[in-house]
Each structure stands twice: as C-alpha cells, then as structure tokens.
Design an enzyme around this catalytic site. Structure first.
Site, PDB file in Angstrom:
ATOM      1  N   SER A  62       9.827 -28.101  57.290  1.00 32.04           N
ATOM      2  CA  SER A  62      10.845 -27.694  56.303  1.00 32.04           C
ATOM      3  C   SER A  62      11.745 -26.555  56.761  1.00 32.04           C
ATOM      4  O   SER A  62      12.741 -26.265  56.105  1.00 32.04           O
ATOM      5  CB  SER A  62      10.173 -27.304  54.991  1.00 32.04           C
ATOM      6  OG  SER A  62       9.773 -28.462  54.310  1.00 32.04           O
ATOM      7  N   LYS A  65      15.289 -27.399  57.104  1.00 31.81           N
ATOM      8  CA  LYS A  65      16.170 -27.634  55.948  1.00 31.81           C
ATOM      9  C   LYS A  65      17.369 -26.680  55.877  1.00 31.81           C
ATOM     10  O   LYS A  65      18.491 -27.133  55.649  1.00 31.81           O
ATOM     11  CB  LYS A  65      15.357 -27.587  54.658  1.00 31.81           C
ATOM     12  CG  LYS A  65      14.369 -28.764  54.528  1.00 31.81           C
ATOM     13  CD  LYS A  65      13.417 -28.556  53.350  1.00 31.81           C
ATOM     14  CE  LYS A  65      12.446 -29.718  53.184  1.00 31.81           C
ATOM     15  NZ  LYS A  65      11.425 -29.419  52.139  1.00 31.81           N
ATOM     16  N   TYR A 189      15.315 -38.133  58.279  1.00 30.41           N
ATOM     17  CA  TYR A 189      14.819 -36.861  57.768  1.00 30.41           C
ATOM     18  C   TYR A 189      13.465 -36.514  58.405  1.00 30.41           C
ATOM     19  O   TYR A 189      13.203 -35.353  58.746  1.00 30.41           O
ATOM     20  CB  TYR A 189      14.704 -36.928  56.236  1.00 30.41           C
ATOM     21  CG  TYR A 189      13.843 -35.840  55.641  1.00 30.41           C
ATOM     22  CD1 TYR A 189      14.321 -34.536  55.519  1.00 30.41           C
ATOM     23  CD2 TYR A 189      12.537 -36.104  55.225  1.00 30.41           C
ATOM     24  CE1 TYR A 189      13.520 -33.534  54.997  1.00 30.41           C
ATOM     25  CE2 TYR A 189      11.732 -35.113  54.705  1.00 30.41           C
ATOM     26  CZ  TYR A 189      12.217 -33.827  54.592  1.00 30.41           C
ATOM     27  OH  TYR A 189      11.420 -32.834  54.082  1.00 30.41           O
ATOM     28  N   TYR A 241       9.985 -22.000  47.874  1.00 30.23           N
ATOM     29  CA  TYR A 241       9.609 -22.922  46.796  1.00 30.23           C
ATOM     30  C   TYR A 241       9.223 -22.191  45.511  1.00 30.23           C
ATOM     31  O   TYR A 241       9.908 -21.246  45.107  1.00 30.23           O
ATOM     32  CB  TYR A 241       8.467 -23.848  47.238  1.00 30.23           C
ATOM     33  CG  TYR A 241       8.716 -24.524  48.539  1.00 30.23           C
ATOM     34  CD1 TYR A 241       9.824 -25.356  48.700  1.00 30.23           C
ATOM     35  CD2 TYR A 241       7.876 -24.351  49.628  1.00 30.23           C
ATOM     36  CE1 TYR A 241      10.065 -25.994  49.910  1.00 30.23           C
ATOM     37  CE2 TYR A 241       8.116 -24.991  50.832  1.00 30.23           C
ATOM     38  CZ  TYR A 241       9.208 -25.808  50.959  1.00 30.23           C
ATOM     39  OH  TYR A 241       9.433 -26.422  52.140  1.00 30.23           O
ATOM     40  N   VAL A 259       5.366 -26.815  56.667  1.00 29.55           N
ATOM     41  CA  VAL A 259       3.948 -27.179  56.532  1.00 29.55           C
ATOM     42  C   VAL A 259       3.166 -27.185  57.842  1.00 29.55           C
ATOM     43  O   VAL A 259       1.944 -27.261  57.812  1.00 29.55           O
ATOM     44  CB  VAL A 259       3.700 -28.555  55.860  1.00 29.55           C
ATOM     45  CG1 VAL A 259       3.894 -28.490  54.376  1.00 29.55           C
ATOM     46  CG2 VAL A 259       4.501 -29.644  56.485  1.00 29.55           C
TER      47      VAL A 259
HETATM   48  N1  GLN Z   1       8.295 -33.108  56.572  1.00 28.05           N
HETATM   49  C1  GLN Z   1       7.618 -32.442  55.483  1.00 28.05           C
HETATM   50  C2  GLN Z   1       7.771 -33.266  54.213  1.00 28.05           C
HETATM   51  O1  GLN Z   1       8.816 -33.785  54.004  1.00 28.05           O
HETATM   52  C3  GLN Z   1       8.192 -31.079  55.305  1.00 28.05           C
HETATM   53  C4  GLN Z   1       7.560 -30.336  54.162  1.00 28.05           C
HETATM   54  C5  GLN Z   1       7.419 -28.866  54.432  1.00 28.05           C
HETATM   55  O2  GLN Z   1       7.423 -28.394  55.552  1.00 28.05           O
HETATM   56  N2  GLN Z   1       7.176 -28.120  53.378  1.00 28.05           N
HETATM   57  O3  GLN Z   1       6.852 -33.411  53.438  1.00 28.05           O
END
Ligand code: GLN
Length: 308
Positions: A62, A65, A189, A241, A259
């Site tokens: 993430s 992003k 993605y 988040y 994550v």
């Molecule tokens: N690729 C992960 C997902 O889409 C990214 C989520 C994250 O890092 N919080 O679930």
C-alpha cells in the site's frame, strides 16, 4: 551521537517487541522473516542515513498508493482525479467495501477502493493495462533512483487470493468508475503493490515528496510541487487508515504503511523516512515501524504541529 549510531540505538529500542502478526491473507507474505528490522532517513539535501536491514527487499504494497496517486494527478490533472476519488479520511479498514453516498467515489486514494480507481486512471483514458504498470514501475524507479522490479511470486500469490479486491473492483465497475473488466484493473493494481523496495528506496521516494517533487540527489523535478503537496496532505489524513487520527496526534508526520511491513514518512521541507518490520497491529500498520516513527518524531521534534 553520529546519526547511524542513533538510528541503530532506535532499532535496539524496539527489537524486543514481538507483538503483532505478519500478514497472511497474501500467502507469500506469511513466509516473511518476522525479525527483519531496518530504518532509513533521507534529507532533502540528499544525504541518506540507515541502520539495520536497510538493503533487504520487500514488496511496497500500500505504500505504492500515494505515489500512484501522484502519478495519476500528474497524468490526468486534479479535476479528473477528484471526480473519481475523494480526499476524505474513511475511518475504515484499508480493504473496506464502501463508496461515498451519492457520488459513488471511493473516499480516498489510500484505501483499496480508491487505489484501484487511481490505478485505472494512470497514463490516459485509453491506456492498456501494461502501459499503466509500466508507468508506475518507471515512476517508482525514478523516485528511488534505481531500477525497481515486480516480485512475480508475491504478485501471483496475491492475485490467486484477490477475491476481496475483485469484489471492490466489481463494485467500482458497477458504478462505471472503471471502464474495463474488474479483473484487468486488479491485475495491474496487484503488480503495482508487488514492486520490491528497500527502506533506502522508500526514504528517497519520501524525500522527493518532502522536497516538493524535486529529487534530492538527481535534482530532477519528478512531479509538480502542487502534486507533492496534495499527496502528503492525503497521506496525513488517510495514510494510516482507521489509525490515522491517533497517528497524526502522536507522530504528526504524513505517512503510509504497507502490509509487507514497510512504512514511509515524508516531512515537508525536511526529510523522507522509512522503516521495515513485518509484524502488524490491528490496523495493518507495522508495530515496530510505528514505535520507531514515534521515537524519531519525539527525539528530533518532527511533529508537524510543533511550533519549532
Ligand atoms: N496489495 C494489498 C491489498 O490490496 C495492499 C494492502 C496494504 O498494504 N495495506 O490488499
């Protein structure tokens, strides 16, 4: 104390904390070494300081992003991006299946719904899936200052179990936020999330945001200043988040977690910082990463709301 010694001491301070859990909803991530621990700081003048596992690669997840958002803003302009995704903190988990009432926009680009919509905006309205992936990998590489690549094993592993992101993409497609089949956008993605980085790469990427879009080492303008400002603003509001408010109060640095255990911070006009430690808290943020950032913020007076 010299900076590297100080950073090593900060790592020593968190190493005993074995709380949290390695993400396992992506099978490949469950195999990560939970003891990996590293930190890097890059100043806007281009100096990097690092300690611990600063050269260990992990998937960006993430943390991609905010940078994909910056690329989409650069490619499509604020109006198009704003029409597709909001900038309001969601107060929800990163993988929540929810859209803003009325507009059907994802609430922000940091939750998966927003990030999937942003990925789809990359390059231009008629871009191929391959062109969008190439755009983000090239852009991340330019920011990091070295060639980055997609971890094929992480990508496959996540795609095999991507039912939740597919559900989100189908929901977006239902509201015509996506103009192509859900599976194609989730594929791109997922590749975006599987780009391998080190904390050194992330610190450099963060320092470029902090330096208003000018790369601190190459001196090249990699993104417009207004895009860097907007990206850090959205990070401050939604990067952590449903833990974003608490984070802003305690640490006060625009940040983003992933994550795989990475964390990125960008302090405007000052520095980029990054940590890695795979065990996550209930929000999906790295336990030790949060602790390191708290300590650095306190010791170095990095809280944005501090007067001096
Ligand atoms: N690729 C992960 C997902 O889409 C990214 C989520 C994250 O890092 N919080 O679930």
């Amino acid at each position: 104390t010299p900076v590297p010694d100080y950073l090593a001491e900060v790592l020593d301070g968190v190493v005993a904390d074995r709380s949290g859990r390695v993400a396992d909803y992506i099978p490949d991530l469950a195999d990560a070494d939970p003891e990996v621990l590293g930190v890097a700081v890059t100043t806007v003048a281009g100096r990097t300081y690092a300690a611990g596992d600063a050269d260990v690669e992990f998937s960006i997840q993430s943390i991609s992003k905010p940078f994909a958002y910056a690329a989409a803003l650069t490619d499509r302009g604020t109006e198009v991006v704003d029409a597709t995704v909001g900038v309001e903190p969601s107060g929800e988990a990163f993988d929540e299946l929810s859209l803003e009432g009325g507009t059907h926009r994802p609430k922000n680009p940091m939750i998966n719904a927003g990030a999937i919509a942003v990925h789809h905006l990359l390059v231009g309205p008629d871009a191929t899936g391959a062109a969008r992936v190439e755009r983000v990998v090239d852009f991340f590489s330019e920011l990091a200052g070295r060639r980055l690549t997609v971890d094929e094993s992480v990508y496959r592993s996540e795609l095999d179990t991507a039912d939740r992101n597919l559900a989100i993409a189908h929901m977006l497609r239902n509201y015509r936020v996506l103009s192509e089949p859900a599976a194609e956008v989730v594929d791109g993605y997922t590749r975006q999330c599987a780009v391998n980085v080190t904390v050194r790469d992330l610190a450099m990427m963060g320092a470029t945001l902090a330096n208003a879009g000018v790369h601190p080492v190459t001196g090249r303008r990699v993104l417009p200043a207004a895009v860097a400002r907007r990206t850090m603003s959205v990070m401050a509001g939604s990067g952590m988040y449903d833990g974003a408010g608490d984070w802003l109060v305690r640490v006060g640095i625009p940040a983003k977690s992933g994550v795989a255990g990475g964390m990125l911070g960008a302090l405007p006009g000052q520095l980029g910082l990054a940590t890695v430690s795979p065990r996550l808290d209930a929000h999906g943020n790295s336990v030790r990463g949060v602790a390191i950032c708290e300590r650095l913020s306190r010791d170095m007076g990095m809280h944005l709301m501090e007067a001096e």
